[in-house]
Structures are given as structure tokens and as C-alpha cells.
Design a protein around this motif. Structure first.
Motif, PDB file in Angstrom:
ATOM      1  N   ILE A 139       0.858  -1.184   0.000  1.00 44.34           N
ATOM      2  CA  ILE A 139       0.000   0.000   0.000  1.00 44.34           C
ATOM      3  C   ILE A 139       0.890   1.227   0.000  1.00 44.34           C
ATOM      4  CG2 ILE A 139      -1.758   1.308   1.254  1.00 44.34           C
ATOM      5  CD1 ILE A 139      -2.678  -1.344   2.496  1.00 44.34           C
ATOM      6  N   THR A 140       0.678   2.095  -0.995  1.00 47.20           N
ATOM      7  CA  THR A 140       1.453   3.328  -1.073  1.00 47.20           C
ATOM      8  C   THR A 140       0.507   4.523  -1.147  1.00 47.20           C
ATOM      9  OG1 THR A 140       1.632   3.107  -3.478  1.00 47.20           O
ATOM     10  CG2 THR A 140       3.468   2.283  -2.189  1.00 47.20           C
ATOM     11  N   LEU A 141       1.031   5.658  -0.747  1.00 47.47           N
ATOM     12  CA  LEU A 141       0.292   6.906  -0.816  1.00 47.47           C
ATOM     13  C   LEU A 141       0.913   7.770  -1.897  1.00 47.47           C
ATOM     14  CD1 LEU A 141       0.042   7.724   3.000  1.00 47.47           C
ATOM     15  CD2 LEU A 141      -1.520   6.360   1.591  1.00 47.47           C
ATOM     16  N   VAL A 142       0.062   8.397  -2.669  1.00 44.06           N
ATOM     17  CA  VAL A 142       0.501   9.281  -3.739  1.00 44.06           C
ATOM     18  C   VAL A 142      -0.259  10.589  -3.588  1.00 44.06           C
ATOM     19  CG1 VAL A 142       0.586   9.630  -6.248  1.00 44.06           C
ATOM     20  CG2 VAL A 142       0.859   7.318  -5.295  1.00 44.06           C
ATOM     21  N   ARG A 143       0.450  11.684  -3.608  1.00 48.23           N
ATOM     22  CA  ARG A 143      -0.224  12.983  -3.613  1.00 48.23           C
ATOM     23  C   ARG A 143      -0.313  13.440  -5.057  1.00 48.23           C
ATOM     24  NH1 ARG A 143       1.489  18.541  -0.841  1.00 48.23           N
ATOM     25  NH2 ARG A 143      -0.301  19.719  -1.571  1.00 48.23           N
ATOM     26  N   GLY A 144      -1.528  13.634  -5.535  1.00 46.87           N
ATOM     27  CA  GLY A 144      -1.678  14.053  -6.918  1.00 46.87           C
ATOM     28  C   GLY A 144      -3.062  13.776  -7.464  1.00 46.87           C
ATOM     29  N   ASP A 145      -3.107  13.611  -8.764  1.00 46.90           N
ATOM     30  CA  ASP A 145      -4.335  13.455  -9.534  1.00 46.90           C
ATOM     31  C   ASP A 145      -4.493  11.981  -9.904  1.00 46.90           C
ATOM     32  OD1 ASP A 145      -6.286  13.389 -11.549  1.00 46.90           O
ATOM     33  OD2 ASP A 145      -5.562  15.208 -12.516  1.00 46.90           O
ATOM     34  N   ILE A 146      -5.576  11.363  -9.489  1.00 44.47           N
ATOM     35  CA  ILE A 146      -5.785   9.939  -9.754  1.00 44.47           C
ATOM     36  C   ILE A 146      -5.829   9.628 -11.245  1.00 44.47           C
ATOM     37  CG2 ILE A 146      -8.320   9.951  -9.671  1.00 44.47           C
ATOM     38  CD1 ILE A 146      -8.019   7.316  -7.954  1.00 44.47           C
ATOM     39  N   THR A 147      -6.221  10.599 -12.058  1.00 43.76           N
ATOM     40  CA  THR A 147      -6.301  10.341 -13.499  1.00 43.76           C
ATOM     41  C   THR A 147      -4.924  10.232 -14.151  1.00 43.76           C
ATOM     42  OG1 THR A 147      -6.467  12.669 -14.162  1.00 43.76           O
ATOM     43  CG2 THR A 147      -8.533  11.518 -13.650  1.00 43.76           C
ATOM     44  N   ASP A 148      -3.863  10.551 -13.421  1.00 44.34           N
ATOM     45  CA  ASP A 148      -2.495  10.413 -13.936  1.00 44.34           C
ATOM     46  C   ASP A 148      -1.895   9.038 -13.645  1.00 44.34           C
ATOM     47  OD1 ASP A 148      -2.409  13.018 -14.918  1.00 44.34           O
ATOM     48  OD2 ASP A 148      -1.578  13.821 -13.051  1.00 44.34           O
ATOM     49  N   GLN A 149      -2.578   8.215 -12.859  1.00 41.66           N
ATOM     50  CA  GLN A 149      -2.013   6.938 -12.433  1.00 41.66           C
ATOM     51  C   GLN A 149      -1.974   5.916 -13.565  1.00 41.66           C
ATOM     52  OE1 GLN A 149      -0.606   6.339  -9.231  1.00 41.66           O
ATOM     53  NE2 GLN A 149      -0.764   8.558  -9.520  1.00 41.66           N
ATOM     54  N   GLN A 150      -0.858   5.203 -13.643  1.00 46.51           N
ATOM     55  CA  GLN A 150      -0.712   4.103 -14.590  1.00 46.51           C
ATOM     56  C   GLN A 150      -0.859   2.809 -13.800  1.00 46.51           C
ATOM     57  OE1 GLN A 150       2.713   4.472 -17.144  1.00 46.51           O
ATOM     58  NE2 GLN A 150       2.302   6.615 -17.548  1.00 46.51           N
ATOM     59  N   VAL A 151      -2.081   2.308 -13.776  1.00 45.17           N
ATOM     60  CA  VAL A 151      -2.439   1.115 -13.017  1.00 45.17           C
ATOM     61  C   VAL A 151      -3.400   0.272 -13.846  1.00 45.17           C
ATOM     62  CG1 VAL A 151      -2.118   2.121 -10.707  1.00 45.17           C
ATOM     63  CG2 VAL A 151      -4.311   2.399 -11.880  1.00 45.17           C
TER      64      VAL A 151
END
Length: 176
Positions: A7-19
Motif C-alpha cells: 500500500i502506497t500513498l501518492v499525492r496528486g491526480d488519480i487520473t495520472d495513475q498508470q495502473v
């Protein structure tokens, strides 16, 4: 023995995620809205809305029930799928925490069925639906730790601001 996903935390815009799958904090209509829902629909394009309309016509004529999840294409996002889930509106007089936990649990179930290994979540219900961020973070982290199928190895909580990140950081550091 499985130790659960990283589990990781990312600060930013979810629409930028490559998942493999991005979870959308959708409204029950599945037809887009504000906040995360609107951002995903705008960035993902018409294909997501078209899939949502097909779901409404075929299975969810009255909308997607709170706590449930369903998948569509991700359109132009850097993901294979969008998993839409409807979070509960916060109530100070009625405990709806099981409905919020169900959003995470059902999204993970759908991710597992899709064969997704990586999933990005927003902080469901903590925006316009008014859920307190600290409690929302605690429920999210606890549920993901307990419910992720073995196939899901990477879970990201993508948080828009510093305050949300801090609450999720505290929840992640707390042991059950």
C-alpha cells in the motif's frame, strides 16, 4: 502466507495513475458528476460514459447502489479499467461505516475478477459526501488490508492535498 498488497500513498491526480484499475468515487447515476467522478469522466473520455450508459440500460436502471462496484473501460486513462463505486453520504446520527468499507471491499473484489494487480483509490466519500478524512482513511486502510485478493499486489491511495495525505499516512502507520 500472503501479507497483503503493498500500500502506497501518492499525492496528486488519480487520473495520472498508470495502473490496471482506477477506482471512481461515482454517484449512483454512473453518468459523471463533480470531484473525482467528473475528473475521471473528463480525462477518460466518451468511452467511459458510453459503458456507464450501457450498464444503466442493462442492469442498473435505478442507479448503482451505495457500497457496490462495477467496472467499465478506462477510455483514454492510463489504466485498463475504471471501477465505479458509490460511497455513502456521511451522517453524524447513523453509522454508515460498513457501507464505506463495502466500497473498498467490492472494488477489490471486482479488481480481482478483472485480474487487476494494481489499483488506485481516491479517498471515497471524503469530499462532497462529507466523511471526516481521519475516519475515512482509517476505514479505507483497514478494509484494504483485510480484503485485497491475492492477485492485487499494489494498492495506491491517491490523495489530492497535503491534509488528506497526512490522515492516510497516520492510518497506514497505525497497526490493527
Amino acid at each position: 502466507m500472503s501479507t497483503g498488497p503493498v500500500i502506497t500513498l501518492v499525492r496528486g491526480d488519480i487520473t495520472d495513475q498508470q495502473v490496471d484499475a482506477i477506482v471512481n468515487a461515482a454517484n449512483s447515476s454512473l453518468l459523471g458528476g463533480g470531484g473525482v467522478d467528473g475528473a475521471i469522466h473528463r480525462r477518460g473520455g466518451k468511452a467511459i460514459l458510453d459503458d456507464c450508459r450501457r450498464l444503466r440500460a442493462a442492469h442498473y436502471g435505478k442507479g448503482l447502489p451505495t457500497g457496490q462496484a462495477v467496472a467499465t473501460t478506462a477510455g483514454e486513462l492510463h489504466a485498463d479499467h475504471v471501477i465505479h463505486t458509490v460511497g455513502p453520504v456521511y451522517s453524524a446520527t447513523e453509522d454508515r461505516s460498513e457501507l464505506l468499507a463495502s466500497c473498498y471491499r467490492e472494488s477489490l473484489r471486482v479488481a480481482g475478477e478483472l485480474g487487476a494487480r494494481s489499483v488506485a483509490f481516491p479517498a471515497i466519500s471524503t469530499g462532497i459526501y462529507g466523511w471526516p478524512m481521519d475516519d475515512g482513511a482509517r476505514i479505507a486502510v483497514r478494509t484494504v488490508r483485510a480484503s485485497a485478493p491475492a492477485s492485487v499486489t499494489d494498492v495506491r491511495f491517491v490523495l489530492f492535498d497535503k491534509a488528506a495525505y497526512g490522515e492516510f499516512e497516520a492510518a497506514l502507520a497505525a497497526r490493527p
